[in-house]
Every structure is written in structure tokens, then in C-alpha cells.
Design a protein around this motif. Structure first.
Motif, PDB file in Angstrom:
ATOM      1  N   VAL A 843      13.140  71.180   1.519  1.00 48.81           N
ATOM      2  CA  VAL A 843      12.103  70.043   1.531  1.00 48.81           C
ATOM      3  C   VAL A 843      12.584  69.071   2.555  1.00 48.81           C
ATOM      4  CG1 VAL A 843      11.071  68.189   0.144  1.00 48.81           C
ATOM      5  CG2 VAL A 843      11.897  70.328  -0.967  1.00 48.81           C
ATOM      6  N   ASN A 844      11.558  68.754   3.390  1.00 46.91           N
ATOM      7  CA  ASN A 844      11.738  67.858   4.624  1.00 46.91           C
ATOM      8  C   ASN A 844      10.974  66.472   4.134  1.00 46.91           C
ATOM      9  OD1 ASN A 844      13.326  69.161   7.362  1.00 46.91           O
ATOM     10  ND2 ASN A 844      12.097  70.643   5.903  1.00 46.91           N
ATOM     11  N   ALA A 845      11.531  65.432   4.049  1.00 50.86           N
ATOM     12  CA  ALA A 845      10.649  64.094   3.910  1.00 50.86           C
ATOM     13  C   ALA A 845      11.411  63.059   4.345  1.00 50.86           C
ATOM     14  CB  ALA A 845      10.638  64.122   2.245  1.00 50.86           C
ATOM     15  N   ARG A 846      10.715  62.033   4.195  1.00 54.35           N
ATOM     16  CA  ARG A 846      11.170  60.495   4.611  1.00 54.35           C
ATOM     17  C   ARG A 846      12.184  60.187   3.575  1.00 54.35           C
ATOM     18  NH1 ARG A 846       7.294  55.929   5.096  1.00 54.35           N
ATOM     19  NH2 ARG A 846       7.748  55.395   2.940  1.00 54.35           N
ATOM     20  N   ALA A 856      14.513  66.902  -8.113  1.00 53.79           N
ATOM     21  CA  ALA A 856      14.798  67.454  -9.199  1.00 53.79           C
ATOM     22  C   ALA A 856      14.110  67.420 -10.563  1.00 53.79           C
ATOM     23  CB  ALA A 856      16.404  66.805  -9.625  1.00 53.79           C
ATOM     24  N   ASN A 857      13.209  66.385 -10.623  1.00 54.15           N
ATOM     25  CA  ASN A 857      12.411  66.327 -11.758  1.00 54.15           C
ATOM     26  C   ASN A 857      11.272  67.090 -11.511  1.00 54.15           C
ATOM     27  OD1 ASN A 857      11.351  65.194 -14.061  1.00 54.15           O
ATOM     28  ND2 ASN A 857       9.939  63.719 -12.984  1.00 54.15           N
ATOM     29  N   ALA A 858      10.833  67.264 -10.401  1.00 51.63           N
ATOM     30  CA  ALA A 858       9.688  68.118 -10.156  1.00 51.63           C
ATOM     31  C   ALA A 858       9.901  69.511 -10.194  1.00 51.63           C
ATOM     32  CB  ALA A 858       9.166  67.897  -8.552  1.00 51.63           C
ATOM     33  N   LEU A 859      11.248  69.747  -9.755  1.00 51.19           N
ATOM     34  CA  LEU A 859      11.816  71.331 -10.312  1.00 51.19           C
ATOM     35  C   LEU A 859      11.828  71.560 -11.895  1.00 51.19           C
ATOM     36  CD1 LEU A 859      14.723  71.535  -7.422  1.00 51.19           C
ATOM     37  CD2 LEU A 859      12.264  73.009  -7.433  1.00 51.19           C
ATOM     38  N   PHE A 860      12.476  70.674 -12.432  1.00 48.87           N
ATOM     39  CA  PHE A 860      12.462  70.548 -13.991  1.00 48.87           C
ATOM     40  C   PHE A 860      11.182  70.883 -14.460  1.00 48.87           C
ATOM     41  CE2 PHE A 860      12.158  68.239 -17.859  1.00 48.87           C
ATOM     42  CZ  PHE A 860      12.968  69.021 -18.759  1.00 48.87           C
ATOM     43  N   GLN A 861      10.009  70.193 -14.223  1.00 47.63           N
ATOM     44  CA  GLN A 861       8.682  70.016 -14.468  1.00 47.63           C
ATOM     45  C   GLN A 861       8.217  71.623 -14.185  1.00 47.63           C
ATOM     46  OE1 GLN A 861       7.115  67.920 -16.283  1.00 47.63           O
ATOM     47  NE2 GLN A 861       8.663  66.350 -16.066  1.00 47.63           N
ATOM     48  N   SER A 862       8.917  72.451 -12.980  1.00 43.75           N
ATOM     49  CA  SER A 862       8.224  73.549 -12.867  1.00 43.75           C
ATOM     50  C   SER A 862       9.076  74.752 -13.618  1.00 43.75           C
ATOM     51  CB  SER A 862       8.231  73.841 -11.144  1.00 43.75           C
ATOM     52  OG  SER A 862       7.553  72.800 -10.590  1.00 43.75           O
ATOM     53  N   ARG A 904       4.134  70.641  -6.523  1.00 51.02           N
ATOM     54  CA  ARG A 904       4.799  69.673  -7.018  1.00 51.02           C
ATOM     55  C   ARG A 904       5.885  68.764  -6.369  1.00 51.02           C
ATOM     56  NH1 ARG A 904       4.721  72.425 -12.666  1.00 51.02           N
ATOM     57  NH2 ARG A 904       3.546  70.881 -13.998  1.00 51.02           N
ATOM     58  N   LEU A 905       6.454  69.533  -5.420  1.00 54.61           N
ATOM     59  CA  LEU A 905       7.748  69.133  -4.612  1.00 54.61           C
ATOM     60  C   LEU A 905       6.948  68.249  -3.366  1.00 54.61           C
ATOM     61  CD1 LEU A 905       9.733  72.477  -4.363  1.00 54.61           C
ATOM     62  CD2 LEU A 905      10.361  70.067  -5.284  1.00 54.61           C
ATOM     63  N   LEU A 906       5.738  68.713  -3.132  1.00 54.73           N
ATOM     64  CA  LEU A 906       5.099  67.889  -1.945  1.00 54.73           C
ATOM     65  C   LEU A 906       4.661  66.485  -2.463  1.00 54.73           C
ATOM     66  CD1 LEU A 906       2.753  70.471  -0.026  1.00 54.73           C
ATOM     67  CD2 LEU A 906       4.537  69.037   0.867  1.00 54.73           C
ATOM     68  N   GLU A 907       4.219  66.519  -3.844  1.00 53.03           N
ATOM     69  CA  GLU A 907       3.918  65.332  -4.459  1.00 53.03           C
ATOM     70  C   GLU A 907       5.083  64.325  -4.475  1.00 53.03           C
ATOM     71  OE1 GLU A 907       1.899  66.209  -8.028  1.00 53.03           O
ATOM     72  OE2 GLU A 907       0.179  66.916  -6.815  1.00 53.03           O
ATOM     73  N   ALA A 908       6.122  65.045  -5.063  1.00 50.60           N
ATOM     74  CA  ALA A 908       7.566  64.204  -5.102  1.00 50.60           C
ATOM     75  C   ALA A 908       8.262  63.729  -4.006  1.00 50.60           C
ATOM     76  CB  ALA A 908       8.399  64.921  -5.912  1.00 50.60           C
ATOM     77  N   ALA A 909       8.022  64.302  -3.201  1.00 48.94           N
ATOM     78  CA  ALA A 909       8.592  63.813  -1.711  1.00 48.94           C
ATOM     79  C   ALA A 909       7.875  62.961  -1.075  1.00 48.94           C
ATOM     80  CB  ALA A 909       8.625  65.192  -0.636  1.00 48.94           C
ATOM     81  N   GLY A 910       6.472  63.161  -1.334  1.00 45.53           N
ATOM     82  CA  GLY A 910       5.633  61.847  -0.665  1.00 45.53           C
ATOM     83  C   GLY A 910       5.371  60.776  -1.382  1.00 45.53           C
ATOM     84  N   GLU A 912       6.219  57.862  -5.048  1.00 44.89           N
ATOM     85  CA  GLU A 912       7.344  57.168  -5.551  1.00 44.89           C
ATOM     86  C   GLU A 912       7.737  57.593  -7.014  1.00 44.89           C
ATOM     87  OE1 GLU A 912       8.927  54.788  -3.827  1.00 44.89           O
ATOM     88  OE2 GLU A 912       7.588  55.322  -2.324  1.00 44.89           O
ATOM     89  N   VAL A 913       8.767  57.152  -7.443  1.00 46.80           N
ATOM     90  CA  VAL A 913       9.042  57.608  -8.812  1.00 46.80           C
ATOM     91  C   VAL A 913       8.109  57.431  -9.744  1.00 46.80           C
ATOM     92  CG1 VAL A 913      11.059  57.059 -10.544  1.00 46.80           C
ATOM     93  CG2 VAL A 913      11.405  57.246  -8.424  1.00 46.80           C
ATOM     94  N   ALA A 914       7.408  56.179  -9.594  1.00 48.83           N
ATOM     95  CA  ALA A 914       6.282  55.851 -10.687  1.00 48.83           C
ATOM     96  C   ALA A 914       5.043  56.710 -10.711  1.00 48.83           C
ATOM     97  CB  ALA A 914       5.537  54.595 -10.288  1.00 48.83           C
ATOM     98  N   GLU A 915       5.068  57.659  -9.693  1.00 50.23           N
ATOM     99  CA  GLU A 915       3.941  58.566  -9.697  1.00 50.23           C
ATOM    100  C   GLU A 915       4.294  59.855 -10.297  1.00 50.23           C
ATOM    101  OE1 GLU A 915       2.620  58.697  -5.658  1.00 50.23           O
ATOM    102  OE2 GLU A 915       2.432  56.628  -5.586  1.00 50.23           O
ATOM    103  N   LEU A 916       5.443  60.027 -10.578  1.00 53.92           N
ATOM    104  CA  LEU A 916       6.049  61.141 -11.177  1.00 53.92           C
ATOM    105  C   LEU A 916       5.408  61.360 -12.689  1.00 53.92           C
ATOM    106  CD1 LEU A 916       9.623  61.583 -10.096  1.00 53.92           C
ATOM    107  CD2 LEU A 916       7.840  62.887  -9.243  1.00 53.92           C
ATOM    108  N   GLU A 917       5.447  62.721 -13.180  1.00 50.34           N
ATOM    109  CA  GLU A 917       4.806  62.910 -14.572  1.00 50.34           C
ATOM    110  C   GLU A 917       5.832  62.446 -15.507  1.00 50.34           C
ATOM    111  OE1 GLU A 917       3.646  67.318 -15.352  1.00 50.34           O
ATOM    112  OE2 GLU A 917       4.240  67.221 -12.994  1.00 50.34           O
ATOM    113  N   ARG A 918       5.507  61.632 -16.618  1.00 55.35           N
ATOM    114  CA  ARG A 918       6.395  60.893 -17.350  1.00 55.35           C
ATOM    115  C   ARG A 918       7.073  62.024 -18.476  1.00 55.35           C
ATOM    116  NH1 ARG A 918       6.399  55.412 -16.716  1.00 55.35           N
ATOM    117  NH2 ARG A 918       4.847  55.177 -15.314  1.00 55.35           N
ATOM    118  N   VAL A 919       8.316  61.890 -18.662  1.00 57.50           N
ATOM    119  CA  VAL A 919       8.916  62.856 -19.493  1.00 57.50           C
ATOM    120  C   VAL A 919       9.759  61.791 -20.793  1.00 57.50           C
ATOM    121  CG1 VAL A 919       9.382  64.581 -17.883  1.00 57.50           C
ATOM    122  CG2 VAL A 919      11.037  62.600 -17.935  1.00 57.50           C
TER     123      VAL A 919
END
Length: 919
Positions: A843-846, A856-862, A904-910, A912-919
């Protein structure tokens, strides 16, 4: 009286002093006797005039965005008029004095840069109030009132209030005061008092002290350069104080003024310190640098002199630099900036040479040097220890001498006389295709490049004279070229020359502690000059709009034969340039415990000599990026990769090297732990082969102690400083379950840590033993007991699910404003061929806080299992690589599942934490 700012047009559009003076007189008539109200009305009148004047100057600059000198002159003129109006209003209307005594005289002067008649929009207004003797009650009232009014106007005022005697005493004692007074200029008040002060400064301070002043100023300049990075090619330069900035130009003028009593820069030509051509270069560079500084002040609304990445974009846009020929507008702007900074450096050298000749006693240089006298100089001569030309036509008679002078300078450890450097710059255009093919010229160039002495210094001289770029036209294309990112600290040419210098220092044994492996290998190389040429060419194709490694290899194929390299050497240089990023990419982004990683790497390298060359090239390339980029962690990873690859490349070890390494590590661990065969067999059976390959012996010992101490405990966490990597080692021993990795990653971030590497292992009986290397956000390790306790507590809380991780992370925003200047499109690469057992995801990202947690959370969700994670950052860019399987320990093959994982990884990379799925 000489008119100030004679070239400034449309003065009344900036400020109409007569009209404002009339309005103030009317206000004074109307509010006579109410001093407090009158002062407020005067300040308001002046504030309106100041704002209108600033707007007019800003408009002029926007119309001519590269004409900085006109803008700073206009600002200085505006402030002059405000001060004159305020002085008159204060002495005539607020504190009128009928019959003043001889002591009740006062003059207002401008000092420093403002005294020179130059002022950036938010610079301090440096002024001085001078009285004949100690201040009287009336002069104190006037000075105090004026200062309060200036502060009410929102101006930052640097002021002093002294008698003439105090002024002389301070000037003698303090270099800063003396320099400020050197440029003192009459603003308003008692003219005779100003003339007396100026005459006394000349006779009491300047007479007979020129030598001391020059020495002190040059020492001050050296100290300032060191403080600012000691290179004019840092990618976030300070326009005012940095090397090649405005302060360097001003220092030349101060010295010229002190030594020769000149009144303007143009007069430096009359006294022989600059030629007409050099004067034009001075004025052009100054005009551009002033424009940049004015734009910085206007963009930020403050006295900002550092050209940071976010400001580079805005400044380039305002100055109308647009993208062209593979370079963005900001890169073209910065290249022009560095070319101007280089001009300032060249001017400094020739100016000091002229000064040296003026001030030196016969046969002795004013600026001392210590050189032995070589016997054979091939027609060149020595001028007070410096290599010089016997006549002005010397280069023109044989242009190959343009290369030979640098080879001689290196061979004999000589400086080159600035007049010879100036002649080289002038005659560099004589280097034609014919000269480039001349064996003598190429031999001289290679002597410098591969010198066992100090190639960095001589190559830099060659670059500054433009001979380098003329002789190697491909190098000319990267001169002053910046890379618009936070990773590279220098321009491409400066980075390259520094890399050559580092290689020479490693070879001489000066950096054994930092680079023990490279230092050892340098003595074993069979292809020494191949390595130096490869370091020279590794980035030579930057900025051409394609893959600079491939394009650079093509340059090497064309250039190396001309430099005298054999076909075999040419092939090796071309291969090194083509693959100069291979070793760092493999070491920092791939799992070195995965056997296929090493096999794939060795498949490209193919020979032990190439491996040695590539390691040395990789080390100097990383180290030359800038201060703080090289660290013990990178040294360890590159060393691990080198050893694993070397083992495979050694004849007879291709099949059994890996199992031998595992056996050796197991035996070493058993001895270190003092365990019986039965006890050790019980422990080692639990741990997979990949674990033994991945971890160094000291970590194996640490983990074994941890496992034994934990016993049957469901959770055990250790955190300790790990000096070998300059980081904190955090080890978590816990029952493995989905989501373990992302919870640990989030907890470490909450505790203020930044994960730089993660090695995740699962024992054969389902227990995770995970090792994390953690630094603080500035790249240092956690040292204090409080920090270690905090990180352990955060992981405990997270794994016990005592708080909602996402909510806690939202409450801890950590803005990364410098990184936000860059737009990096997130990119996810999924590779099922890089490993025999795992799906490899890159994953390449800013880079941003908690990025690893988000991924890591996106991988867990997947619903994938992370087996190892490798974290690399390159300035604002993060490259995180994960070795994963599905929950049944197989590769992820389903096309639909891979697409969901990528999304999922693209969304997580681009995001913020707040936009992740709630767990």
C-alpha cells in the motif's frame, strides 16, 4: 538633499504625504487640548494610509511578480512617509516645544536592511532615535509617544534610543550594532545631528578596523551557514538566512561598504570588487530573491522566510511558473531558485578573491591558506597557494585544460583561484562534442571522480563553474533540480555529489562505525571505478517523465565507453543504475524471512560482485538523501538481506544454506539459554521455520525468555529500548485471534508511538509472538519508564476491549501539515507471485498518524490473517507491505475478494480514522 528611491514611480499612489499632513493639521486644530483623542485620530489616519499603501504595493507585485526590488523599495518608501508624518504630528501637535534647548534635539534614523532602503512586507521596522546627550523630558515624551503609535499601527518595531556617545560605544563593542549603523539612513528630524553621528562613526569606528570587520563578518557567515544546513541546495531553503540567500548578498555589500566606503552596490564596480557583468548577476539574483521573500510574507501574513513545501506551491503559482517538459511548475520554480542561489555563491567567491587581492600584503594572502608547492603544474601557475592561469587565453588555447585544472587541484590538494574559476565559467562553452570525446579530458574527469582524496569538493567546484554540466550534458539537466517531496533534502546534483563524497569517506575508513559492512566490502571490490561511475549516474535521468532507473541505464550505456570503461564495466554500471533501488525496496518492503523474497532478489543480482557493488551504492544513496534518513534499522535490514543473498550466491550453498542458518540459530539460542536438549526441543517445536529466519539471535533470546516467563498466562507484554535499531522493542505474547494486529497497532499509536517494523509470528499451538519496533513521531526511541508503562497499558486495555479504539483515536488528532502539501493518490498492489505461501499486499499512501492502524483494521474487516508487516516511510510517502492469508492459511485467489480487499485498503489509505467501519 538627495532624493531617496529615485527609481520608484507613482509615489503618490502609494502614499500622499502632503494630503495626509493637511488632514492631520485639520484634526489638530479641531481637537486642540484633547491630546489622547487626537493621538487616536492621528493613528487612525496613518493606519488607513498604511493599509492603502500596502494594497498598492501588493498590486504592483502581482503585476510584476518577479520584480522584488521594486516591491521592497516601495515598502521602505511607504514606511518612511508614515514615520515622517508621525514625527511631525508628535513634535508639532502632540508635544510641541516652543524654545528648545540645544539638548532637546532629536533625529530619527533607519538602520539595518530598512536603512538600506529595502523592506519586506512584514519585516521589523528597525529605527534609532539619536539625541546629542542624555534624553530630556521632552525627547523622552516624543520617543515614547511615537513608539506607542507605531505599535498601535500594528508594526513590529526594532528600536534604540541613544546619545551620540552611547551610539559610538555600542558600535565599538557589538558587531551587530556596527553592521546596523553601517547602513544608517536619515529619515527625519535634526539633520545636523545625523551628519555629526555619521562623521563620528566614520572616524571613530570604521577607520583602521576594516580587516577586523571583514574577518568577523566572514566568521558570522560561516556560523550562519552551518546553522542553516551548510548547503544552498536544501529543498526547503531559508530565503533570507540560508546559503545563497539574501543575507549572503548583503554581507558582500557590507564588506564592500566598510572597506571602500561605497554608497551603493553599483559602486562596487568602481572599486574593483565586481565587474559590470557580475553586478548584473548580483542585481538579477537579488531582485528574484526579494520577490520570493515578499510573496512568502504576503501569503502567510507574517515574516516567514523559509520556503517550505506548502509555500513553494503557492509562490510558484503567484510567480507564474507553469509545468513544462516533464517538470511541474513548482519544480521549475525551485530549479530557478537554486540557480540564483548558485549565482550568489559564485559571486561570493569572486568578490572575496578581489577583496583578498586588494587587502593582501605583497606575496601573502589576506584570507590565509596552507598549501605545499608542487613541481609540475602542466602550464598552470600558483598565485599565493592557489592554482591560477598564466594568461587569460589559457583555456581557449586548449579547452581540455578546463578538465585538467580540476584534476591538478585534486592531485595536489590545491584551491583554484577565483579568477581561474571565473575564466572556467566563461569558457565552459568551449567544451564541445570533440572535447568530450578527447581521451585526455575523459581521463582527467575520471581522475577527479575516482579520487582517493576528496572528490566531493572538486566535483562541487566543477559543478559551480558549469564545466561539469558541459562535459556531461546529462548531468547538466539535473543541476539545481529539486524533487518535490519531503524525503529528499537536496537537489539532484547536490545529492549525487554528496553520495560520491560519502563513498570516498567510506573507502578511506572514516565511517566504519556507521557503515561497517560497506567499509569492509569496499576493500574487496574488483570494480572500484564501476561503483564511482554508477553513483554518479544513478539519478542522472530524474525529471525526464519516465522511470529514471531505466532511462539512467540508457545514459550509462552511451556515456561509459566515452569515459574509458570497458564493455564489461559499462554493462555493470548500466545494471547498477537500472537496479539501484532494488536492494532498499526488497529490504524495507518485503519479508526477508520468506525464502522466495531472497530467491527473487538473487535471481536479479546473479553474482557476488554485483551484490557487493549494489550494497555500497544503496548505502551512499540513502545516506546522501539528507540528515537523519540513515539509521541503524536500515543498516540491519540491508545487512540481513546481504547475508541471506550472499549465502545463496556462494557455490554449494544453494540448497542447504537456509536450513543451516536455522540450525545454527537454534544451537546458539540453546547455549545462551542454558537449556537441556529436552527443554529446548519442547520450545523449538512450537516455533515455525520462518520465525527462526526472520529474527536475529538477540531477539530470539529475548523472545525465549519472554515465552518461558509467561508460562500459561494468556497475555504477556514487554517493552524495552533496543539500541541496535535505535527504537523500542515491544513484544506481545498472546492467544492469536482475528484483529489482534490492528488492536495492537491502534494501542501503540494511542500511546504516542510510531511503528517502523512489525514481525508477526504464530506458534504451532496457536499463540502469537509479535515483535514491534516503535519510535516516537520524531524518529527517536521511547526511553523513560513512564513511556514504556504507557505503551504496555495501552496494549492491555486494547486487547481487553476496555475502550472503543476508533473513538479514542478520533479524540487524538495529530495534523501533519507539511505532508498535507503533497497530493499522493493511494495505490494498492496485490501480488500472489512474490511468495510461495502468502498473498503480498503493498500500500502506497500519504503518511499520517494511525495509517498502519487504519490499514490493519481494513484487513481485519476483510477477514484476512496478517503474518508479517513491513513499514517504510519516504518523507510524506508511506509504503506498508503485508504478507497475508485467508483464515484457512491459504493465498487469497478469488477475484471478487481481491477487489473488495483493494477497495477497503484504498478507502483506509485515503481517509481518516473516523471514516472507518465501526467495530
Amino acid at each position: 538633499m538627495v532624493m531617496q528611491f529615485p527609481k520608484l514611480g507613482s509615489r503618490r499612489a502609494i502614499i500622499d504625504r502632503r494630503a495626509i499632513s493637511d488632514r492631520i493639521a485639520a484634526l489638530a486644530q479641531e481637537h486642540r487640548g484633547d491630546q489622547i483623542k487626537l493621538r487616536g485620530l492621528i493613528v487612525k489616519e496613518l493606519k488607513d494610509a498604511l493599509d492603502a499603501g500596502r494594497d498598492d504595493v501588493a498590486r504592483r507585485l502581482s503585476q510584476k511578480p518577479t520584480r522584488g526590488r521594486e516591491a521592497v523599495t516601495a515598502f521602505a518608501f511607504l514606511i518612511d512617509q508614515i514615520l515622517r508624518l508621525l514625527y511631525d504630528a508628535t513634535t508639532h501637535h502632540l508635544y510641541p516645544a516652543g524654545n528648545r534647548s540645544t539638548g532637546e534635539r532629536i533625529v530619527l534614523i533607519a538602520v539595518g536592511g530598512y536603512g538600506r532602503g529595502e523592506m519586506a512586507p512584514h519585516s521589523d521596522v528597525d529605527i534609532g532615535f539619536i539625541t546629542p546627550w542624555k534624553p530630556t523630558g521632552w525627547t523622552e515624551q516624543v520617543i515614547e509617544s511615537m513608539l506607542y503609535s507605531l505599535w498601535d499601527l500594528g508594526l513590529k518595531v526594532g528600536h534604540s534610543s541613544r546619545s551620540i556617545d552611547e551610539t559610538m560605544r555600542m558600535a565599538k563593542a557589538d558587531l551587530t550594532v556596527r553592521t546596523a549603523l553601517l547602513e544608517a539612513r536619515y529619515i527625519w528630524g535634526d539633520r545636523a545631528l545625523y551628519e555629526e553621528t555619521a562623521a563620528r562613526f566614520d572616524s571613530e569606528i570604521m577607520q583602521g578596523t576594516a580587516r577586523a570587520f571583514v574577518t568577523e563578518k566572514l566568521e558570522e557567515r560561516e556560523e550562519r551557514h552551518k546553522r542553516m544546513g551548510d548547503s544552498r541546495y536544501v529543498v526547503e531553503p531559508n530565503v533570507k538566512e540560508g546559503k545563497g540567500g539574501l543575507r549572503d548578498l548583503h554581507t558582500l555589500f557590507w564588506i564592500g561598504k566598510y572597506v571602500n566606503r561605497v554608497k551603493s552596490v553599483a559602486e562596487l564596480v568602481d572599486v574593483g570588487l565586481l565587474t559590470e557583468s557580475e553586478l548584473r548577476q548580483f542585481q538579477k539574483a537579488e531582485d528574484f530573491l526579494w520577490a520570493v521573500r515578499c510573496h512568502l510574507h504576503m501569503i502567510t501574513g507574517r515574516a516567514e522566510d523559509r520556503l517550505t513545501f506548502d509555500l513553494q506551491l503557492e509562490t510558484a503559482t503567484r510567480m507564474h511558473f507553469i509545468g513544462r517538459a516533464g517538470r511541474s511548475g513548482v519544480e521549475r520554480f525551485m530549479r530557478y531558485y537554486f540557480l540564483n542561489a548558485k549565482t550568489v555563491g559564485d559571486l561570493t567567491a569572486v568578490f572575496l578573491a578581489h577583496l583578498d587581492d586588494q587587502m593582501a600584503e605583497r606575496g601573502r594572502r589576506y584570507i590565509p591558506s596552507f598549501f605545499r608547492r608542487p613541481k609540475k603544474l602542466d602550464g598552470f601557475v600558483l598565485d599565493r597557494g592557489r592554482l591560477a592561469l598564466p594568461n587569460d587565453q589559457f583555456f581557449q588555447d586548449d579547452p581540455v585544460r578546463l578538465l585538467e585544472i580540476f584534476a591538478l587541484a585534486d592531485k595536489h590538494g590545491l584551491a583554484i583561484h577565483p579568477s581561474a574559476m571565473r575564466a572556467a565559467s566563461r569558457d565552459a562553452s568551449l567544451i564541445t562534442a570533440k572535447i568530450r570525446r578527447d581521451p585526455r579530458a575523459n581521463a582527467a574527469f575520471m581522475e577527479v571522480l575516482t579520487s582517493p582524496r576528496d572528490p566531493e569538493t572538486v566535483l562541487r567546484w566543477m559543478n559551480e563553474s558549469t564545466v561539469f554540466g558541459r562535459f556531461v550534458p546529462d548531468f547538466r539537466r539535473v543541476v539545481a533540480q529539486m524533487q518535490f517531496d519531503m524525503y529528499h533534502h537536496y537537489t539532484v546534483d547536490e545529492h549525487t555529489i554528496r553520495a560520491v563524497g560519502l563513498l570516498a569517506r567510506i573507502e578511506k575508513g572514516e565511517l566504519n562505525q556507521d557503515h561497517p559492512l560497506a567499509a569492509d566490502l569496499m576493500g574487496k571490490l574488483l570494480s572500484r571505478r564501476v561503483l564511482y561511475v554508477a553513483v554518479l549516474l544513478h539519478d542522472i535521468a530524474k525529471g525526464r517523465g519516465g522511470d529514471h532507473s531505466i532511462l539512467g541505464a540508457e545514459v550509462a550505456d552511451h556515456l561509459c565507453p566515452r569515459l574509458g570503461l570497458t564493455p564489461a564495466e559499462t554493462e555493470t554500471v548500466s545494471w547498477l543504475v537500472r537496479h539501484h533501488l532494488l536492494m532498499s525496496a526488497t529490504a524495507f518492503k518485503r519479508d526477508l524471512a520468506d525464502y522466495k523474497t531472497i530467491l527473487d532478489f538473487v535471481d536479479v543480482v546473479q553474482s557476488p560482485e554485483r551484490l557487493r557493488l549494489l550494497l555500497c551504492l544503496t548505502v551512499v544513496d540513502i545516506r546522501a538523501v539528507g540528515p537523519g534518513v540513515w539509521n541503524s534499522w536500515k543498516r540491519q535490514l540491508l545487512g540481513d538481506l546481504y547475508e541471506a543473498a550472499e549465502e545463496l550466491l556462494r557455490l554449494g550453498h544453494k540448497q542447504k544454506g537456509r536450513s543451516e542458518r536455522v540450525t545454527n540459530k537454534q544451537q546458539a539460542l540453546r547455549q545462551a539459554m542454558g537449556m537441556s536438549d529436552a527443554e529446548f526441543a519442547k520450545l523449538s517445536k512450537r516455533l515455525p521455520q520462518s520465525y527462526w529466519i526472520a529474527e536475529p539471535e538477540d531477539i530470539l533470546i529475548h523472545n525465549a525468555q519472554h515465552i518461558l516467563e509467561a508460562g500459561d498466562s494468556p497475555l504477556s507484554i514487554a517493552a524495552q529500548y533496543y539500541p541496535q535499531r535505535g527504537a523500542t522493542l515491544v513484544t506481545v505474547y498472546a492467544a492469536d485471534h482475528p484483529g489482534l494486529f490492528y488492536r495492537i497497532a491502534g494501542a501503540i499509536h494511542l500511546a504516542g508511538g510510531n511503528i517502523i517494523d512489525a514481525r508477526i509470528h504464530t506458534t504451532r499451538d496457536g499463540v502469537a509472538i509479535d515483535n514491534f519496533l516503535v519510535q516516537d513521531p520524531l524518529g527517536g526511541a521511547f526511553h523513560s519508564p513512564d513511556q514504556l508503562t504507557r505503551i504496555r497499558k495501552a496494549i492491555e486495555d486494547s486487547l481487553a476491549n476496555r475502550h472503543r479504539m476508533i473513538t479514542k483515536l478520533e479524540a487524538r488528532p495529530l495534523p501533519r501539515t507539511r505532508a498535507e502539501a503533497f497530493r499522493i493518490e493511494p495505490n494498492v498492489l496485490i501480488d500472489n507471485k512474490a511468495s510461495n505461501r502468502f498473498t503480498v499486499i503493498e500500500v502506497n499512501a500519504r503518511d499520517r498518524p494511525a495509517l498502519l492502524f487504519s490499514l490493519a483494521n481494513a484487513l481485519f474487516q476483510s477477514k484476512v490473517t496478517v503474518h508479517s508487516a513491513h513499514v517504510a516511510t519516504y518523507g510524506e510517502r508511506a509504503v506498508d507491505t503485508f504478507y497475508v492469508t485467508d483464515l484457512l492459511a491459504g493465498k487469497i485467489e478469488s477475484k471478487a475478494r481481491l477487489q473488495t480487499l483493494e477497495r477497503r485498503l484504498l478507502e483506509a489509505a485515503g481517509g481518516e480514522v473516523a471514516e472507518l467501519e465501526r467495530v
